[in-house]
Each structure stands twice: as structure tokens, then as C-alpha cells.
Write a protein that holds these residues in place. Structure first.
Motif, short mmCIF file in Angstrom:
data_model
loop_
_atom_site.label_atom_id
_atom_site.label_comp_id
_atom_site.label_asym_id
_atom_site.label_seq_id
_atom_site.Cartn_x
_atom_site.Cartn_y
_atom_site.Cartn_z
N LEU A 121 0.83 -1.20 0.00
CA LEU A 121 0.00 0.00 0.00
C LEU A 121 0.87 1.25 0.00
CD1 LEU A 121 -2.95 1.19 0.37
CD2 LEU A 121 -2.33 1.43 2.77
N VAL A 122 0.48 2.21 -0.81
CA VAL A 122 1.09 3.53 -0.80
C VAL A 122 0.20 4.50 -0.02
CG1 VAL A 122 1.89 5.48 -2.18
CG2 VAL A 122 2.23 3.13 -3.00
N ALA A 123 -1.06 4.56 -0.40
CA ALA A 123 -2.01 5.45 0.25
C ALA A 123 -3.41 4.98 -0.04
CB ALA A 123 -1.82 6.90 -0.22
N ALA A 124 -4.33 5.27 0.87
CA ALA A 124 -5.73 4.92 0.70
C ALA A 124 -6.60 6.10 1.11
CB ALA A 124 -6.08 3.69 1.53
N ILE A 125 -7.78 6.16 0.53
CA ILE A 125 -8.73 7.21 0.85
C ILE A 125 -10.13 6.62 0.84
CG2 ILE A 125 -8.85 7.94 -1.58
CD1 ILE A 125 -9.19 10.83 -0.48
N ASP A 126 -10.93 6.93 1.86
CA ASP A 126 -12.27 6.40 1.90
C ASP A 126 -13.25 7.36 1.25
OD1 ASP A 126 -13.18 6.99 5.44
OD2 ASP A 126 -12.82 8.38 3.80
N SER A 127 -14.52 6.99 1.28
CA SER A 127 -15.53 7.77 0.59
C SER A 127 -15.70 9.17 1.16
CB SER A 127 -16.88 7.04 0.61
OG SER A 127 -17.32 6.82 1.93
N GLY A 128 -15.35 9.35 2.44
CA GLY A 128 -15.46 10.64 3.07
C GLY A 128 -14.21 11.49 3.03
N GLY A 129 -13.15 10.97 2.41
CA GLY A 129 -11.92 11.72 2.29
C GLY A 129 -10.87 11.41 3.35
N ARG A 130 -11.16 10.47 4.24
CA ARG A 130 -10.17 10.06 5.23
C ARG A 130 -9.02 9.34 4.53
NH1 ARG A 130 -12.13 6.10 10.00
NH2 ARG A 130 -13.07 5.19 8.11
N THR A 131 -7.80 9.66 4.91
CA THR A 131 -6.63 9.12 4.21
C THR A 131 -5.73 8.32 5.15
OG1 THR A 131 -5.39 11.17 4.59
CG2 THR A 131 -6.62 10.98 2.52
N HIS A 132 -4.95 7.47 4.54
CA HIS A 132 -3.97 6.67 5.25
C HIS A 132 -2.76 6.51 4.34
CE1 HIS A 132 -2.23 3.60 7.81
NE2 HIS A 132 -2.05 2.86 6.73
N TYR A 133 -1.56 6.65 4.90
CA TYR A 133 -0.33 6.58 4.12
C TYR A 133 0.64 5.57 4.70
CZ TYR A 133 -1.87 10.97 2.05
OH TYR A 133 -2.59 11.94 1.40
N ALA A 134 1.38 4.95 3.82
CA ALA A 134 2.50 4.15 4.26
C ALA A 134 3.54 5.06 4.91
CB ALA A 134 3.12 3.40 3.09
N ASP A 135 4.21 4.54 5.92
CA ASP A 135 5.21 5.35 6.62
C ASP A 135 6.28 5.89 5.67
OD1 ASP A 135 5.28 3.31 9.66
OD2 ASP A 135 3.93 4.91 9.02
N SER A 136 6.59 5.12 4.65
CA SER A 136 7.66 5.50 3.74
C SER A 136 7.33 6.69 2.86
CB SER A 136 8.04 4.30 2.86
OG SER A 136 6.93 3.86 2.10
N VAL A 137 6.05 7.03 2.74
CA VAL A 137 5.66 8.13 1.86
C VAL A 137 4.99 9.27 2.60
CG1 VAL A 137 5.39 6.49 -0.03
CG2 VAL A 137 3.37 7.26 1.24
N THR A 138 4.73 9.11 3.88
CA THR A 138 4.07 10.16 4.66
C THR A 138 4.86 11.46 4.58
OG1 THR A 138 3.05 8.60 6.20
CG2 THR A 138 3.32 10.85 6.96
N GLY A 139 4.16 12.54 4.27
CA GLY A 139 4.79 13.83 4.16
C GLY A 139 5.30 14.15 2.77
N ARG A 140 5.38 13.14 1.91
CA ARG A 140 5.86 13.35 0.54
C ARG A 140 4.76 13.16 -0.50
NH1 ARG A 140 9.43 10.05 -1.65
NH2 ARG A 140 8.86 8.25 -0.35
N PHE A 141 3.88 12.22 -0.24
CA PHE A 141 2.80 11.90 -1.18
C PHE A 141 1.47 12.38 -0.63
CE2 PHE A 141 4.84 7.87 -3.26
CZ PHE A 141 5.98 8.61 -3.53
N ALA A 142 0.54 12.66 -1.51
CA ALA A 142 -0.81 13.04 -1.12
C ALA A 142 -1.82 12.38 -2.04
CB ALA A 142 -0.97 14.56 -1.16
N ILE A 143 -2.76 11.68 -1.44
CA ILE A 143 -3.82 11.03 -2.19
C ILE A 143 -5.06 11.91 -2.13
CG2 ILE A 143 -4.63 9.65 -0.23
CD1 ILE A 143 -5.24 7.39 -2.23
N SER A 144 -5.78 11.98 -3.22
CA SER A 144 -7.01 12.74 -3.26
C SER A 144 -7.95 12.11 -4.28
CB SER A 144 -6.76 14.21 -3.60
OG SER A 144 -6.16 14.35 -4.88
N ARG A 145 -9.20 12.49 -4.22
CA ARG A 145 -10.17 11.97 -5.18
C ARG A 145 -11.16 13.04 -5.55
NH1 ARG A 145 -13.08 7.12 -1.99
NH2 ARG A 145 -14.30 7.00 -3.94
N ASP A 146 -11.58 13.00 -6.78
CA ASP A 146 -12.62 13.88 -7.29
C ASP A 146 -13.80 12.98 -7.63
OD1 ASP A 146 -14.33 15.55 -8.70
OD2 ASP A 146 -12.72 16.65 -9.65
N ASN A 147 -14.74 12.90 -6.71
CA ASN A 147 -15.86 11.99 -6.90
C ASN A 147 -16.73 12.39 -8.09
OD1 ASN A 147 -15.15 10.34 -4.71
ND2 ASN A 147 -16.28 11.61 -3.26
#
Length: 126
Positions: free
Chosen positions: A47-73
Motif C-alpha cells: 500500500l502507498v495510500a488509501a482514501i475512503d468515501s469521506g476523504g479520510r486518508t492513510h499513508y505508508a510510513d515510507s511516503v508520509t509527508g511526501r505523497f498526497a492522495i485525493s479523489r474527485d468523486n
């Protein structure tokens, strides 16, 4: 069925940035969480990053602070903004989604996702 198509991969120098996109089509009404995974040569898909339907995000420790996940529903599109890229980020990046409802969070394992894109190669040179 949900179809996912990734784009935006390529070759970038260390320290650079890249933005990945994932376009969803098909039975998109059932999409819940979405995620980016990656698989480097000789390694398991992670896993790199995940995002739920409400916009809650989770990141792998290795990418936290460098990567950003987002979605345009509204556009049925998932994004991954990757900054300060490192050679160890080199991998095939996959978009994934799970349909239906569920309370488990974060969804960090490949088996928790139902549909996958074909992958896009990201290569970071040193």
C-alpha cells in the motif's frame, strides 16, 4: 464491474515530482474506498495510500509527508501527488478500489480491494 485506468507515470530524477491519475468507469456507483499500491521488482505489492468515501486518508510510513492522495468523486478520478521522489519509490503503481460498505479502516492489504488498474511505471533516477 469497475474499470480503472492509471496514467501519469514516467521517469523523473530524485527530488522531483509526479502526479498519477486513475480514471474509474463502469459500475462506479458502488465505489467506496480507493487506494494506490505499488510493486517494485522482487517485492510484494504494498500500500502507498488509501482514501475512503469521506476523504479520510492513510499513508505508508515510507511516503508520509511526501505523497498526497485525493479523489474527485464528481469526475470519478483518483490522484496521487508524489513529491520529493526517491529511487526507492521506483515501482509499478496500481490503482485499486473496493465496492460496497465497510467499517474496517484503514484498508491496507491487496485482498481488501476488488478492482485493479493495469498499472503505470514510475522510475526515479539517482
Amino acid at each position: 464491474q469497475v474499470h480503472l485506468v492509471e496514467s501519469g507515470g514516467g521517469l523523473v530524477q530524485a527530488g522531483g515530482s509526479l502526479r498519477l491519475s486513475c480514471a474509474a468507469s463502469g459500475s462506479i456507483f458502488g465505489i467506496n474506498a480507493m487506494a494506490w499500491f505499488r510493486q517494485a521488482p522482487g517485492k510484494q505489492r504494498e500500500l502507498v495510500a488509501a482514501i475512503d468515501s469521506g476523504g479520510r486518508t492513510h499513508y505508508a510510513d515510507s511516503v508520509t509527508g511526501r505523497f498526497a492522495i485525493s479523489r474527485d468523486n464528481a469526475k470519478n478520478t483518483l490522484f496521487l501527488q508524489m513529491n520529493s521522489l526517491k529511487p526507492e519509490d521506483t515501482a509499478v503503481y496500481y490503482c485499486a478500489t473496493v465496492t460496497g460498505r465497510g467499517s474496517v479502516w484503514p484498508k491496507s492489504e491487496p485482498y481488501e480491494y476488488d478492482y485493479w488498474g493495469q498499472g503505470t511505471q514510475v522510475t526515479v533516477s539517482s
